[in-house]
Design a protein around this motif. Structure first.
Motif, PDB file in Angstrom:
ATOM      1  N   VAL A 142      36.170  49.773  43.873  1.00  0.00           N
ATOM      2  CA  VAL A 142      37.281  48.943  43.393  1.00  0.00           C
ATOM      3  C   VAL A 142      36.787  47.754  42.566  1.00  0.00           C
ATOM      4  O   VAL A 142      37.276  47.527  41.454  1.00  0.00           O
ATOM      5  CB  VAL A 142      38.152  48.487  44.575  1.00  0.00           C
ATOM      6  N   PRO A 143      35.819  46.969  43.051  1.00  0.00           N
ATOM      7  CA  PRO A 143      35.328  45.866  42.196  1.00  0.00           C
ATOM      8  C   PRO A 143      34.746  46.354  40.874  1.00  0.00           C
ATOM      9  O   PRO A 143      34.929  45.709  39.836  1.00  0.00           O
ATOM     10  CB  PRO A 143      34.254  45.204  43.061  1.00  0.00           C
ATOM     11  N   VAL A 146      37.710  47.347  38.609  1.00  0.00           N
ATOM     12  CA  VAL A 146      38.426  46.160  38.151  1.00  0.00           C
ATOM     13  C   VAL A 146      37.622  45.425  37.080  1.00  0.00           C
ATOM     14  O   VAL A 146      38.150  45.038  36.026  1.00  0.00           O
ATOM     15  CB  VAL A 146      38.740  45.231  39.338  1.00  0.00           C
ATOM     16  N   LEU A 306      46.345  42.397  37.452  1.00  0.00           N
ATOM     17  CA  LEU A 306      45.582  42.833  38.625  1.00  0.00           C
ATOM     18  C   LEU A 306      45.805  41.907  39.823  1.00  0.00           C
ATOM     19  O   LEU A 306      45.751  42.364  40.973  1.00  0.00           O
ATOM     20  CB  LEU A 306      44.100  42.899  38.273  1.00  0.00           C
ATOM     21  N   SER A 307      46.075  40.630  39.565  1.00  0.00           N
ATOM     22  CA  SER A 307      46.404  39.733  40.675  1.00  0.00           C
ATOM     23  C   SER A 307      47.702  40.170  41.348  1.00  0.00           C
ATOM     24  O   SER A 307      47.829  40.122  42.574  1.00  0.00           O
ATOM     25  CB  SER A 307      46.533  38.296  40.159  1.00  0.00           C
ATOM     26  N   GLU A 308      48.653  40.593  40.539  1.00  0.00           N
ATOM     27  CA  GLU A 308      49.889  41.131  41.120  1.00  0.00           C
ATOM     28  C   GLU A 308      49.625  42.459  41.818  1.00  0.00           C
ATOM     29  O   GLU A 308      50.209  42.762  42.860  1.00  0.00           O
ATOM     30  CB  GLU A 308      50.927  41.312  40.009  1.00  0.00           C
ATOM     31  N   ARG A 310      47.038  43.367  43.468  1.00  0.00           N
ATOM     32  CA  ARG A 310      46.350  43.234  44.757  1.00  0.00           C
ATOM     33  C   ARG A 310      47.329  43.308  45.912  1.00  0.00           C
ATOM     34  O   ARG A 310      47.018  43.865  46.966  1.00  0.00           O
ATOM     35  CB  ARG A 310      45.598  41.898  44.813  1.00  0.00           C
ATOM     36  N   THR A 311      48.512  42.746  45.748  1.00  0.00           N
ATOM     37  CA  THR A 311      49.507  42.761  46.831  1.00  0.00           C
ATOM     38  C   THR A 311      50.590  43.803  46.607  1.00  0.00           C
ATOM     39  O   THR A 311      51.139  44.337  47.563  1.00  0.00           O
ATOM     40  CB  THR A 311      50.155  41.369  46.952  1.00  0.00           C
ATOM     41  N   PRO A 313      50.723  47.066  44.422  1.00  0.00           N
ATOM     42  CA  PRO A 313      50.142  47.997  43.440  1.00  0.00           C
ATOM     43  C   PRO A 313      51.184  48.681  42.569  1.00  0.00           C
ATOM     44  O   PRO A 313      50.942  48.908  41.373  1.00  0.00           O
ATOM     45  CB  PRO A 313      49.390  49.004  44.325  1.00  0.00           C
ATOM     46  N   ALA A 420      41.056  32.658  44.558  1.00  0.00           N
ATOM     47  CA  ALA A 420      40.575  33.928  45.097  1.00  0.00           C
ATOM     48  C   ALA A 420      39.053  33.999  45.075  1.00  0.00           C
ATOM     49  O   ALA A 420      38.423  34.538  45.993  1.00  0.00           O
ATOM     50  CB  ALA A 420      41.170  35.082  44.297  1.00  0.00           C
TER      51      ALA A 420
END
Length: 457
Positions: A142-143, A146, A306-308, A310-311, A313, A420
């Motif tokens: 995942v990292p 991203v 991507l910040s959105e 995270r919680t 998808p 974060a």
């Protein structure tokens, strides 16, 4: 005593006056000179469409002269002494008619099918993550994905802008830019993923994603949407198969790899056709600095999305699909603004119309996001604030205003990313607050810059 002296009859009269020697006159009734009058009537009927808009008989005289009428023809056929007399007779016979001018063609009329197709093409690659998720869940993929994705988005935005600039010199020049840029972008994103995950399957997934995004960008810039859709067929088929049976690991890998290979082949074909075209005689190479803000915006937009993700998808899917309608509304904004520019009488009147057009188009983009957010269980406020930020930034970029939206979106992305990265406690309201503030700043900027008639002339 002299004999009677005849007076010249005037055209259209039905009497002939004779002057007698003792100053008396004798009027004799004659047949009307209808032959010449009918010739004038016939000429007026033939030229009605051309004579109606004339505002003076002199305009009609110019038309008659251009038709080649001679002085003898005018006297013998129409019974008039000269060109101007005939023009005056025609002017009196034909009523004034000023047809409404044809509505000008909208230069920004969007291609509905193309915009819808691009929206689908933005969302369909996400099926690869659906297929391969069981293979990399629980790993450090995942990292890597991203990081590689952020690099690809940033580099791809800058490359796309530079390629569009090069299109002004021809498809060959744009093709050369895309060829070198796509290779560099894929290599850079792959290296970023490798640096995060190290050698292994995670880096391989990041490399495949990077290659696909680079090649897909080439096809989209060159207008090869249908070719890209055909390249996505293996991925679509593999994802559809999951509805009936649980695919084996080999199938989950084969479908995305086949799509990547097909996309590379499609991009190679499109580039070969572009490079085969004649070179421009005087091609001006634009400065690379012009594309930097577009790359920064791509980086910031990717970080916010991507910040959105995270919680929520599935909210990312809603946003991705909305990019097609967003592009369509960008065209509509420009077309409606040009129409307002033609109809507005004062700068203040145009400013009011421009504000209404902005609210109309922005509402047209955001309102469909509301049921989408409720459908996937995402926070509507966050999704709407993020959508407004992205759309207003894209609108400013469409008018060549690049640095303000890039810096505003970067500020919002930093406000979300810094906590974060520092392992601070999660703050659910940080993303909607940052995007809300960014959207307000961008709306104000749009009203200030695009509310001027000069921005649309």
């Amino acid at each position: 005593m002299s004999g009677p002296l005849p007076l010249e009859p005037r055209t259209g009269e039905d009497t002939l006056a004779l002057r007698l020697g003792d100053q008396r006159t004798l009027s004799l009734r004659l047949p009307r000179m209808r032959g010449r009058e009918q010739e004038i009537d016939r000429l007026a009927a033939e030229m009605t469409e051309a004579l109606g808009p004339a505002v003076h008989s002199y305009e009609i005289a110019a038309m008659l002269e251009s038709e080649g009428l001679t002085a003898d023809m005018i006297r013998e056929r129409y019974g008039k002494k000269d060109l101007f007399a005939l023009a005056d007779a025609l002017y009196q016979r034909v009523p004034r008619a000023f047809p409404e001018p044809q509505a000008p063609r909208d230069p920004w009329r969007p291609d509905h099918l193309r915009c819808a197709l691009r929206g689908a093409l933005f969302a369909l690659p996400g099926l690869a993550h659906l297929l391969t998720a069981p293979l990399w869940q629980g790993t450090d993929a995942v990292p890597a994905l991203v990081t590689a994705g952020l690099v690809s988005w940033a580099f791809g935005q800058a490359l796309g802008h530079r390629a569009y600039l090069r299109l002004a010199d021809g498809r060959r020049e744009a093709g050369r830019t895309l060829l070198l840029g796509a290779l560099a972008g894929a290599a850079l994103a792959t290296a970023a993923g490798l640096a995060v995950a190290g050698p292994g399957p995670a880096a391989a997934f990041a490399a495949a994603q990077s290659v696909y995004l680079a090649c897909a960008g080439v096809l989209l810039v060159l207008g090869r949407e249908k070719l890209l859709l055909a390249a996505l067929a293996p991925l679509i088929g593999g994802a559809a198969a999951l509805l009936w049976w649980d695919a084996a690991a080999a199938v989950r890998i084969a479908a995305p790899l086949a799509t990547v290979a097909a996309t590379v082949a499609a991009a190679g074909f499109a580039l070969s056709r572009a490079l085969a075209e004649p070179a421009a005689a005087h091609a001006a190479r634009p400065r690379a600095l012009l594309s930097v803000p577009y790359g920064l915006f791509g980086l910031a937009a990717g970080a916010l999305v991507l910040s959105e993700g995270r919680t929520e998808p599935f909210a990312v899917i809603v946003l991705t699909v909305s990019m097609g309608p967003a592009e369509w509304l960008l065209y509509r904004y420009r077309g409606l603004s040009v129409a307002a520019l033609r109809s507005a009488a004062t700068p203040s009147g145009f400013r009011r119309r421009s504000a209404g057009i902005l609210l109309l188009c922005l509402a047209g983009y955001l309102l469909p996001l509301l049921p989408g957010a409720l459908l996937v269980g995402a926070d509507p406020a966050t999704l709407l604030a993020l959508g407004a930020t992205l759309w207003c930034a894209l609108l400013l970029q469409a008018f060549g205003i690049a640095w303000p939206p890039a810096l505003v979106c970067l500020a919002a992305a930093c406000a979300v990313a810094v906590p974060a990265l520092t392992s601070a406690p999660p703050q659910p309201l940080l993303l909607p607050a940052s995007c809300g503030a960014a959207s307000l700043v961008l709306v104000a900027w749009v009203l200030g810059r695009l509310g001027r008639p000069a921005a649309h002339s």
